[in-house]
Write an enzyme that holds these catalytic residues in place. Sequence first.
Site, PDB file in Angstrom:
ATOM      1  N   ARG A 182       0.804  -1.239   0.000  1.00 53.62           N
ATOM      2  CA  ARG A 182       0.000   0.000   0.000  1.00 53.62           C
ATOM      3  C   ARG A 182       0.830   1.278   0.000  1.00 53.62           C
ATOM      4  NH1 ARG A 182      -2.955  -2.903   3.939  1.00 53.62           N
ATOM      5  NH2 ARG A 182      -4.806  -3.841   3.039  1.00 53.62           N
ATOM      6  N   LYS A 206       1.881  11.121 -11.543  1.00 50.09           N
ATOM      7  CA  LYS A 206       1.194  10.071 -12.319  1.00 50.09           C
ATOM      8  C   LYS A 206       2.146   8.893 -12.475  1.00 50.09           C
ATOM      9  CE  LYS A 206      -1.988  12.688 -15.271  1.00 50.09           C
ATOM     10  NZ  LYS A 206      -2.284  13.054 -16.679  1.00 50.09           N
ATOM     11  N   GLU A 241       8.497  19.016 -25.191  1.00 50.19           N
ATOM     12  CA  GLU A 241       7.730  19.424 -23.996  1.00 50.19           C
ATOM     13  C   GLU A 241       8.202  20.800 -23.507  1.00 50.19           C
ATOM     14  OE1 GLU A 241       5.107  17.848 -23.011  1.00 50.19           O
ATOM     15  OE2 GLU A 241       5.355  15.852 -23.898  1.00 50.19           O
ATOM     16  N   LYS A 256       5.549  22.802 -14.164  1.00 51.82           N
ATOM     17  CA  LYS A 256       4.642  21.650 -14.120  1.00 51.82           C
ATOM     18  C   LYS A 256       4.239  21.337 -12.683  1.00 51.82           C
ATOM     19  CE  LYS A 256       3.528  16.958 -15.280  1.00 51.82           C
ATOM     20  NZ  LYS A 256       3.854  15.661 -15.866  1.00 51.82           N
ATOM     21  N   GLU A 284      -6.442  16.470 -12.619  1.00 48.87           N
ATOM     22  CA  GLU A 284      -6.912  16.941 -13.916  1.00 48.87           C
ATOM     23  C   GLU A 284      -8.353  17.414 -13.901  1.00 48.87           C
ATOM     24  OE1 GLU A 284      -5.638  15.368 -18.305  1.00 48.87           O
ATOM     25  OE2 GLU A 284      -4.637  14.723 -16.497  1.00 48.87           O
ATOM     26  N   ARG A 303      -4.770  21.450 -14.952  1.00 50.50           N
ATOM     27  CA  ARG A 303      -3.782  20.506 -15.458  1.00 50.50           C
ATOM     28  C   ARG A 303      -3.986  20.203 -16.952  1.00 50.50           C
ATOM     29  NH1 ARG A 303      -1.172  15.431 -12.109  1.00 50.50           N
ATOM     30  NH2 ARG A 303       0.284  14.829 -13.733  1.00 50.50           N
ATOM     31  N   ASN A 308      -1.897  19.554 -21.775  1.00 47.19           N
ATOM     32  CA  ASN A 308      -2.155  18.785 -23.000  1.00 47.19           C
ATOM     33  C   ASN A 308      -1.945  19.605 -24.262  1.00 47.19           C
ATOM     34  OD1 ASN A 308      -2.790  16.391 -21.732  1.00 47.19           O
ATOM     35  ND2 ASN A 308      -4.925  16.973 -21.462  1.00 47.19           N
ATOM     36  N   HIS A 356      -0.873  18.125 -27.571  1.00 47.45           N
ATOM     37  CA  HIS A 356      -0.981  16.677 -27.452  1.00 47.45           C
ATOM     38  C   HIS A 356      -2.175  16.061 -28.175  1.00 47.45           C
ATOM     39  CE1 HIS A 356       2.267  17.157 -24.646  1.00 47.45           C
ATOM     40  NE2 HIS A 356       2.331  15.868 -24.417  1.00 47.45           N
ATOM     41  N   HIS A 363      -0.770  13.339 -30.364  1.00 43.21           N
ATOM     42  CA  HIS A 363      -1.019  11.905 -30.166  1.00 43.21           C
ATOM     43  C   HIS A 363      -1.453  11.230 -31.463  1.00 43.21           C
ATOM     44  CE1 HIS A 363      -1.536  12.079 -25.555  1.00 43.21           C
ATOM     45  NE2 HIS A 363      -0.361  11.581 -25.878  1.00 43.21           N
ATOM     46  N   HIS A 411       7.444  10.979 -29.467  1.00 47.78           N
ATOM     47  CA  HIS A 411       6.446  11.793 -28.761  1.00 47.78           C
ATOM     48  C   HIS A 411       6.745  13.298 -28.830  1.00 47.78           C
ATOM     49  CE1 HIS A 411       3.370  12.752 -25.819  1.00 47.78           C
ATOM     50  NE2 HIS A 411       4.274  13.472 -25.170  1.00 47.78           N
TER      51      HIS A 411
HETATM   52  P1  NAD Z   1      12.735   6.249 -21.737  1.00 47.13           P
HETATM   53  O1  NAD Z   1      12.578   6.097 -20.301  1.00 47.13           O
HETATM   54  O2  NAD Z   1      12.469   5.077 -22.597  1.00 47.13           O
HETATM   55  O3  NAD Z   1      14.209   6.779 -22.041  1.00 47.13           O
HETATM   56  C1  NAD Z   1      14.623   6.990 -23.371  1.00 47.13           C
HETATM   57  C2  NAD Z   1      15.935   6.249 -23.675  1.00 47.13           C
HETATM   58  O4  NAD Z   1      17.016   6.944 -23.029  1.00 47.13           O
HETATM   59  C3  NAD Z   1      15.977   4.835 -23.127  1.00 47.13           C
HETATM   60  O5  NAD Z   1      16.623   4.009 -24.047  1.00 47.13           O
HETATM   61  C4  NAD Z   1      16.813   4.977 -21.864  1.00 47.13           C
HETATM   62  O6  NAD Z   1      17.451   3.791 -21.498  1.00 47.13           O
HETATM   63  C5  NAD Z   1      17.790   6.023 -22.274  1.00 47.13           C
HETATM   64  N1  NAD Z   1      18.413   6.804 -21.204  1.00 47.13           N
HETATM   65  C6  NAD Z   1      17.836   7.246 -20.072  1.00 47.13           C
HETATM   66  N2  NAD Z   1      18.676   8.051 -19.409  1.00 47.13           N
HETATM   67  C7  NAD Z   1      19.811   8.109 -20.124  1.00 47.13           C
HETATM   68  C8  NAD Z   1      21.046   8.798 -19.962  1.00 47.13           C
HETATM   69  N3  NAD Z   1      21.237   9.641 -18.949  1.00 47.13           N
HETATM   70  N4  NAD Z   1      22.011   8.615 -20.893  1.00 47.13           N
HETATM   71  C9  NAD Z   1      21.785   7.807 -21.974  1.00 47.13           C
HETATM   72  N5  NAD Z   1      20.644   7.151 -22.186  1.00 47.13           N
HETATM   73  C10 NAD Z   1      19.663   7.300 -21.264  1.00 47.13           C
HETATM   74  O7  NAD Z   1      11.809   7.419 -22.320  1.00 47.13           O
HETATM   75  P2  NAD Z   1      11.470   8.887 -21.775  1.00 47.13           P
HETATM   76  O8  NAD Z   1      11.313   9.702 -22.989  1.00 47.13           O
HETATM   77  O9  NAD Z   1      12.396   9.328 -20.724  1.00 47.13           O
HETATM   78  O10 NAD Z   1      10.047   8.686 -21.089  1.00 47.13           O
HETATM   79  C11 NAD Z   1       8.945   8.194 -21.813  1.00 47.13           C
HETATM   80  C12 NAD Z   1       7.972   7.539 -20.861  1.00 47.13           C
HETATM   81  O11 NAD Z   1       7.566   8.498 -19.902  1.00 47.13           O
HETATM   82  C13 NAD Z   1       6.726   7.010 -21.519  1.00 47.13           C
HETATM   83  O12 NAD Z   1       6.452   5.725 -21.038  1.00 47.13           O
HETATM   84  C14 NAD Z   1       5.654   7.985 -21.079  1.00 47.13           C
HETATM   85  O13 NAD Z   1       4.375   7.382 -20.966  1.00 47.13           O
HETATM   86  C15 NAD Z   1       6.162   8.415 -19.740  1.00 47.13           C
HETATM   87  N6  NAD Z   1       5.639   9.739 -19.320  1.00 47.13           N
HETATM   88  C16 NAD Z   1       5.037   9.826 -18.120  1.00 47.13           C
HETATM   89  C17 NAD Z   1       4.551  11.038 -17.673  1.00 47.13           C
HETATM   90  C18 NAD Z   1       3.920  11.146 -16.317  1.00 47.13           C
HETATM   91  O14 NAD Z   1       3.355  12.186 -16.006  1.00 47.13           O
HETATM   92  N7  NAD Z   1       4.025  10.131 -15.492  1.00 47.13           N
HETATM   93  C19 NAD Z   1       4.672  12.186 -18.472  1.00 47.13           C
HETATM   94  C20 NAD Z   1       5.309  12.060 -19.696  1.00 47.13           C
HETATM   95  C21 NAD Z   1       5.785  10.833 -20.121  1.00 47.13           C
HETATM   96 MG    MG Z   2       3.846  14.585 -23.388  1.00 48.89          MG
END
Ligand code: NAD
Ligand code: MG
Length: 327
Positions: free
Chosen positions: A103, A125, A166, A199, A209, A213, A217, A220, A224, A236
């Site tokens: 939990r 999130k 972003e 943010k 949201e 919030r 978007n 987006h 999307h 993205h």
């Molecule tokens: P990711 O986590 O896949 O990272 C991108 C790539 O960079 C991966 O191959 C990773 O291994 C590599 N990497 C990470 N740090 C590194 C570093 N310092 N040096 C070299 N390589 C490195 O992708 P992302 O773009 O960071 O995140 C995308 C994810 O985030 C999606 O799943 C998306 O849904 C999520 N997301 C969540 C929220 C939220 O509010 N929770 C908001 C936006 C996106």
């Molecule tokens: Mg986004």
Amino acid sequence: MEGLSFGPLSTLPSLVEELNPHRIAFLTNTTVERLWLEKAAEGIEEPIRIVIPDGEEYKSLETAVAIWKRLQEEGFTRKSLLIGLGGGVVTDIAGFVASTYMRGTLLGLVPTTLLAQVDAAIGGKTGVNFNGKNMIGTFYLPNFVLIAQETLSTLPEEEIRNGLGEVAKYALLDRNIYALTRNFEGINETLIKECALFKAEVVEKDLIEGGLRRMLNLGHTAGHAIEKLSGYRIKHGLAVSMGLMVASKVGEELYGFDSGKAEELLGRLGLPTGHPFRAKEILEEMRLDKKAWYGRITFVIPVEIGDVVVEEVDEAVLKRALEATRD
Ligand code: NAD
Ligand code: MG
């Protein structure tokens, strides 16, 4: 936001100590393990190290199960601390696992991509993919988020650009951030900090949201659709960039927004301003999305730099904006 801190990885042990955890576990992926885990774990006594494969496809319940198992085997408790070290995939799963294991355990995030530093790790999130992106998840605020810009030194250019999509969004939402992008020569600490704080502030006022919030978007809705249509070959952040241009054209027609400003901004950041699809295709994709959202698809529309409205948009207006932004 409480718990948001900016500094080198060497400040991690003091953030950890403040929480006085029973046990400490790092969750990371194979790529980040190789690059940053040693440095991050310096000064932290015998942490558990959980390493998952690299890739969005591992943001899954199966991965969560493997992590829950491991934590259980290690005698992890609610007073233990899970530290997610990695990009958004890792920070999303870390949050999900920490929020559900017994939990809720202590949670710290150390985002290592630009996208995670300005977006994914901020705002509480969490989630995994399950027949769709982020279909299973929770809202769970971490005890701390450490944004260490040094980790970006190993990040491929492509991933930086992904995060800049972003950043461009925040620049349209906030005058101060827009001003910081005026003489853009590369990502810097101040810009990251202001985006993350922006943010955090929006989310603090509206965690789940209800209203405010939704402005996050911006770019987006069309973004999307473009991302999906490309079969996710357009990343993205780049899809969002194209979506920002679409939204800006809508803003121009409805509110006299100067879309040239958005175009310049995206150009400065090295981001695309046009999309490769037919207006009809994107509209169709957006209609599908609309079903998923109970028939209400709202658009975030720039009125001027630092000001948006959220409302439904006439399809004819959208169509013109999509046509005007086609490459
Ligand atoms: P990711 O986590 O896949 O990272 C991108 C790539 O960079 C991966 O191959 C990773 O291994 C590599 N990497 C990470 N740090 C590194 C570093 N310092 N040096 C070299 N390589 C490195 O992708 P992302 O773009 O960071 O995140 C995308 C994810 O985030 C999606 O799943 C998306 O849904 C999520 N997301 C969540 C929220 C939220 O509010 N929770 C908001 C936006 C996106
Ligand atoms: Mg986004």
